[in-house]
Design an enzyme around this catalytic site. Structure first.
Site, PDB file in Angstrom:
ATOM      1  N   ASP A 142      -2.645   8.100  -0.787  1.00  0.00           N
ATOM      2  CA  ASP A 142      -1.517   7.178  -0.901  1.00  0.00           C
ATOM      3  C   ASP A 142      -0.202   7.948  -0.989  1.00  0.00           C
ATOM      4  O   ASP A 142      -0.036   8.953  -0.309  1.00  0.00           O
ATOM      5  CB  ASP A 142      -1.730   6.299  -2.154  1.00  0.00           C
ATOM      6  CG  ASP A 142      -1.132   4.917  -2.026  1.00  0.00           C
ATOM      7  OD1 ASP A 142       0.106   4.804  -2.106  1.00  0.00           O
ATOM      8  OD2 ASP A 142      -1.886   3.947  -1.857  1.00  0.00           O
ATOM      9  N   HIS A 174       3.789   3.560  -5.522  1.00  0.00           N
ATOM     10  CA  HIS A 174       2.663   2.760  -5.049  1.00  0.00           C
ATOM     11  C   HIS A 174       1.311   3.396  -5.400  1.00  0.00           C
ATOM     12  O   HIS A 174       0.398   2.722  -5.903  1.00  0.00           O
ATOM     13  CB  HIS A 174       2.781   2.575  -3.533  1.00  0.00           C
ATOM     14  CG  HIS A 174       1.770   1.687  -2.915  1.00  0.00           C
ATOM     15  ND1 HIS A 174       0.568   2.159  -2.420  1.00  0.00           N
ATOM     16  CD2 HIS A 174       1.760   0.346  -2.695  1.00  0.00           C
ATOM     17  CE1 HIS A 174      -0.131   1.154  -1.918  1.00  0.00           C
ATOM     18  NE2 HIS A 174       0.566   0.038  -2.066  1.00  0.00           N
ATOM     19  N   SER A 366      -3.121  -4.035  -1.323  1.00  0.00           N
ATOM     20  CA  SER A 366      -3.060  -2.688  -1.884  1.00  0.00           C
ATOM     21  C   SER A 366      -3.604  -2.641  -3.301  1.00  0.00           C
ATOM     22  O   SER A 366      -4.149  -1.628  -3.737  1.00  0.00           O
ATOM     23  CB  SER A 366      -1.607  -2.183  -1.903  1.00  0.00           C
ATOM     24  OG  SER A 366      -1.208  -1.739  -0.642  1.00  0.00           O
TER      25      SER A 366
END
Length: 426
Positions: A142, A174, A366
């Site tokens: 990520d 994130h 996600s």
């Protein structure tokens, strides 16, 4: 304008690259020939060049046929015999004369696609049996992972493909949030915001930049790194909360090829369906890969009851370009409270999403993806000899089907950790 070479080699150019080149060449249609030739030497395109497997030797990034011929190779991805490099369009035409090149792909862009969430999946019922994901490592591929107190002691490795830094960090936020969705232990919230596998180990692989975007080549290189370091860090699960739009078959997609390699090596790959719903045929790559576990998102209405859950409107729907049903399964993905990476891109631009000083709220497939990755870690902790296919079958055959939702929206239904766990020994 000469496009004969594109027609001649069409089978060796992927659809994305073919469209990209055609668009660029059409814009040069009325430019004088001499000037056009000069521009073609300066117009750059980033590509992935896949070598014929039967003709590939022990290549490296430095020692390989392309470097020997003067092409500027950035990296070599061993597991799928693929080179990443920038080229001029003129050089690309020259490159196609090499017979050992199997396919050339556009290095396209990829982007990033727990209080109520974790109980909804029935994970706490497994904790009561003394299993919290101990002994299993989840790789979060990520934007990186910040050393948050809820995971820092279990962050055992960090690999940065973007900036080559050695210490863990996350300039986007994130990846840190995803790490908490999988394995946060709730240390800073007195146990309130915990992921399904609060004692699992984590490996952070940074393949996306500060804005949450990156190139396909970096994602592929990150997954390839996980394969190479699988035994060193006991990587049993890869969580991919990222994707790119595609209309191509999984058979003609290099990121699908590398996740399949990981799966075949015994790593369970969990990937996001994407956030392009509610339209059909919007599953992102690599979620279109048949074998891996593709995860859609539900809206849990912030209640512990599963009866009122439904598939989130943003969650991508199937079928895939090959006509397969995806996603495989769904998990909570709206207003998920997980770890905050202080000072990161998301932290600064979405400051209203902060929850206290240590947590952050985000929505998307996600978030659903690492929740399933965490549940996978629980199953592997109890039954370490299970294969990826056995894990997938356990999860898909032991769900909570949602009412009034199509199979192309929910797959087999809402993930049910305790149901899968209870049946895993049979």
């Amino acid at each position: 304008m000469d496009t004969k070479w594109m027609i001649e080699h069409q089978s060796r150019l992927d659809q994305n690259l073919h469209s990209y080149l055609l668009d660029r060449l059409l814009k040069l249609k009325y430019i004088p020939f001499v000037l056009m030739q000069s521009l073609l030497k300066r117009m750059k395109v980033s590509v992935l060049i896949q070598w014929d497997e039967s003709r590939s030797n022990q290549f490296t990034t430095i020692h390989n046929p392309l470097t020997q011929q003067g092409f500027p190779v950035k990296k070599y991805i061993r597991s799928i015999h693929t080179f990443s490099l920038p080229l001029s369009i003129a050089s690309l035409q020259q490159l196609l004369s090499i017979r050992d090149i199997k396919k050339i792909y556009l290095d396209r862009k990829v982007k990033v696609c727990l209080d109520v969430a974790t109980p909804t999946t029935q994970s706490p019922q497994i904790w009561s049996k003394g299993n919290e994901g101990n002994g299993v490592t989840i790789a979060i591929v990520d934007t990186g992972i910040a050393p948050h107190p809820d995971i820092n002691s279990r962050l055992i490795a960090f690999h940065d493909i973007i900036n080559q830094k050695s210490n863990p960090y996350d300039d986007n936020g994130h990846g840190t949030h995803c790490a908490g969705c999988a394995a946060g232990d709730g240390n800073q919230s007195n146990g309130k915001y915990k992921g399904p596998a609060p004692k699992a180990s984590l490996v952070g692989v940074k393949v996306l930049g500060k804005s949450g975007e990156g190139n396909l080549s970096n994602v592929i290189a990150g997954i390839d790194w996980c394969i190479e370091h699988q035994k060193q860090y006991n990587i049993r699960v890869i969580s991919l909360s990222l994707g790119s739009e595609t209309k191509d078959s999984y058979k003609d997609d290099p990121v699908c090829q590398v996740v399949q390699k990981a799966w075949d090596k015994g790593i369970v790959v969990v990937a996001a369906a994407g956030n392009s719903g509610p339209h059909e045929k919007t599953i992102a790559s690599p979620g279109i890969t048949p074998d891996i576990i593709t995860v859609g998102a539900t809206d849990s209405k912030r209640t512990l009851s599963r009866e009122d859950d439904h598939v989130a409107s943003f969650s991508s729907r199937g079928p895939t370009p090959d006509g397969m049903i995806k996603p495989d399964i769904v998990a909570p993905g709206t207003d998920i409270i997980s770890l905050r990476s202080k000072g990161s891109y998301l932290d600064l631009f979405m400051f209203r999403n902060r929850v206290g000083s240590d947590y952050f709220k985000l929505s998307g497939t996600s978030m659903a993806t690492p929740i399933v990755a965490g549940i996978t870690a629980l199953l592997l902790s109890e039954y370490p000899n299970l294969s990826p296919n056995e894990i997938k079958n356990l999860l898909l055959n032991n769900t909570f089907p949602l009412q009034n939702e199509s199979e192309t929206a929910q797959g087999k239904g809402l993930v049910d950790a305790i149901k899968a766990y209870s049946n895993s020994g049979q």
